[in-house]
Scaffold this active site. Structure first.
Site, PDB file in Angstrom:
ATOM      1  CB  SER A  64      -2.925  -0.852  13.344  1.00  0.00           C
ATOM      2  OG  SER A  64      -2.587   0.386  12.823  1.00  0.00           O
ATOM      3  CG  ASN A 372       0.002   8.741  14.240  1.00  0.00           C
ATOM      4  OD1 ASN A 372      -1.007   9.113  13.659  1.00  0.00           O
ATOM      5  ND2 ASN A 372      -0.038   8.174  15.449  1.00  0.00           N
ATOM      6  NE  ARG A 496       1.393   9.461  25.104  1.00  0.00           N
ATOM      7  CZ  ARG A 496       1.420   8.377  24.314  1.00  0.00           C
ATOM      8  NH1 ARG A 496       2.437   8.141  23.492  1.00  0.00           N
ATOM      9  NH2 ARG A 496       0.441   7.521  24.350  1.00  0.00           N
ATOM     10  CB  SER A 498       3.824   3.397  25.021  1.00  0.00           C
ATOM     11  OG  SER A 498       3.053   2.589  24.144  1.00  0.00           O
TER      12      SER A 498
END
Ligand code: 16G
Ligand code: MG
Length: 542
Positions: A64, A372, A496, A498
């Protein structure tokens, strides 16, 4: 299962000593040179999953938006969804098994998952443009073949195209034809139908600049361009002929740096967008007349789309329920606008497409987007049938609205978030509504925000609840965050671990950029102190 053949071939794809990998939010991802054994083994696993589900399974080789040197692999389940959680565990076990244990792990998985080994298996494979991808996808194919699976290698594909192929194949072609040609035709036909209506009402012919992150999106958009050229002209930048994949360009770069990609010529008020390296994310942006950069992220995309869908539903007089699904990263202004102005219900899930996708399936029309830029819209079978029926039965304006909805259903890739499909939907909506990019941007004003990363010894010491908006452990951390948040206006912050990098992520928003920056910094310090920070203390200043 010919386990002797497995052992023989597996030895040709040895696991580097001591390497432990986890099937994370988006499959396995690391430096390409460490992935050969994982690819071979995922070929094996895809065969078992295919036998168990009696369906075609997809394997996509991509990393990605990550750097060109990285690579990754993920499996795609029968209806184009992400792999089921219990199989993520099987994937992790198999990828980490020592050479001599591969046979035993395969047998264990088959038994636990009650796989009928007599069943046929079929696997489809796609890959992105990374230099390492071709060889790695050959290793996947070897794994498939060793276990006696049949396969079709699509070669270069965007990630959402592979999801589309899997979905088509498992629905006997009802969703579309499982070829790239079938994908281009389905989407373009719907798009051209939609824009025809817009141009009838005198709107301008669309033109758009696209930053393709030097990735697969460029190749596929170029192939597809002439199918939809009656409705839109696209100009491609970072098309892979010069620059490096995802380097200083692409949706992830633009969103996280809040600035335009390199290599794009932007004139004021021109509509521009960026894909990520495998074309499953999209963000829009423009420069205003004063040269200020404006980002239009996934939240604003979701807002445009859900407002438009809601208007159409009102027009046709149908009370299909519509819900918007976001994550904790959604800008507070977007949530407020959707709930208070648009009056659409908004839900928050954990980060990661599978969580959003799952929640969106609860509605007649489920709109999901991560900030995103990853997202799509899901229509329930019942909603689709109803709309198609109304498109025939209703009259005049109502009929037109139902026909628009009908084409919108076809234009969305309902198997996965898809930059190309989302781009065409957005362009169609802007054309139909006669909206400029500035007018779209002006729907609401984003609250200034900041994201930071903190390195800690073990990021799993942080656990969260309430869709990642509250930290449960380590003790005292949430209280510290609450106290810091109180110091600022319109503020919010959360942390949080990742799912893709060895860091803790910090998000803060507030009434001004200075406040958002300062809050993010203070929260980072709290994480560093309370969650076992390593290395240098987080510094202020950006
Ligand atoms: C993966 C996810 C993406 C998520 C991101 C979060 C998929 C296909 N992709 O890229 O949805 O936003 O991870 O990364 O699920 P993080 O856990 O490192 O913040
Ligand atoms: Mg991607």
């Amino acid at each position: 299962m010919d386990l002797d053949a497995v052992t023989k071939h597996s030895a040709l794809h040895p696991k580097p000593n001591g390497l432990i990998l986890q099937y994370g939010t988006a499959g396995f991802r690391t430096k390409a040179e460490h992935l050969d054994h994982v690819m071979f083994r995922m070929g094996l696993l895809a065969v078992l999953r295919s036998k168990q589900t009696k369906s075609t399974i997809g394997v996509m080789v991509t990393a990605s938006h990550n750097p060109e040197e990285d690579n990754g692999v993920k499996l795609v389940d029968p209806l184009g969804e992400m792999l089921a959680p219990s199989w993520e565990e099987h994937a992790t076990c198999l990828a980490n098994a020592e050479e001599q244990d591969v046979r035993r792990v395969l047998t264990d998985i088959s038994e636990k998952a009650a796989v009928n080994l007599q069943q046929d298996a079929f696997v489809v494979i796609g890959r992105d443009t990374r230099p390492s991808s071709e060889k790695l996808s050959q290793s996947v194919i070897e794994g498939v073949t060793v276990l006696g699976g049949q396969f079709h290698d699509y070669g270069l594909l965007t990630t959402p195209q592979l999801h589309f192929m899997v979905y088509c194949r498992n629905t006997s072609g009802r969703y579309g034809e499982a070829t790239v040609e079938g994908y281009y035709q389905k989407l373009s036909k719907a798009f051209v139908e939609l824009t025809k209506q817009a141009f009838c009402s005198g709107n301008e012919y669309g033109s758009l600049k696209v930053d393709c992150a030097n990735g697969i999106g460029a190749l596929k958009l170029r192939e597809m361009e002439h199918y939809f050229s009656q409705g839109l002209s696209v100009q491609l930048f970072n098309d892979g002929t010069k620059g490096k994949l995802n380097h200083l360009c692409g949706a992830d770069f633009v969103k996280s740096h809040q600035k335009p990609p390199q290599g794009m010529e932007m004139k004021s008020n021109e509509r521009c967008c960026s894909f990520d390296g495998d074309a499953d994310r999209i963000v829009y942006y423009y420069h205003d007349a004063e040269g200020h950069f404006h980002l239009i992220d996934g939240d604003k995309i979701a807002t445009l789309i859900s407002s438009f869908l809601k208007e159409l539903l009102v027009e046709i007089g149908e009370s299909l329920n519509i819900g918007v699904v976001q994550t904790a990263y959604a800008n507070g202004s977007s949530t407020q606008y959707l709930e208070e102005v648009m009056k659409v219900p908004v839900y928050c899930t954990k980060t990661g497409v599978k969580h959003l996708h799952h929640k969106a399936q609860e509605f007649d029309i489920g709109v999901y987007f991560e900030a995103n830029g990853h997202g799509t819209v899901l229509f329930s079978k019942a909603a689709e049938t109803k709309i198609k029926q109304l498109a025939k039965e209703l009259e005049d304006k109502k009929r037109k609205a139902a026909q628009i909805l009908e084409n919108i259903i076809d234009l969305f890739n309902q198997a996965a978030g898809d930059a190309i499909s989302d781009m065409l939907v957005i362009e169609a909506i802007l054309a139909l509504k006669g909206l400029t990019v500035q007018q779209w941007d002006a729907l609401y004003t984003d609250l200034p925000n900041r994201q930071l990363k903190v390195k800690v010894a073990d990021r799993q010491v942080i656990s969260t609840t309430d869709a990642e908006r509250q930290a449960v452990t380590p003790s005292g951390l949430q209280e510290a965050i609450n106290d810091l948040v109180k110091k600022y206006k319109l503020s919010r912050a959360f942390v949080r671990p990742s799912g893709t990098e060895d860091v803790v992520r910090v998000y803060a928003e507030a009434d001004s950029q200075e406040s958002a920056d300062s809050l993010a910094h203070e929260v980072s310090l709290a994480v560093f102190q309370l969650a076992g920070g390593v290395g240098e203390r987080p510094q202020s200043g950006f």
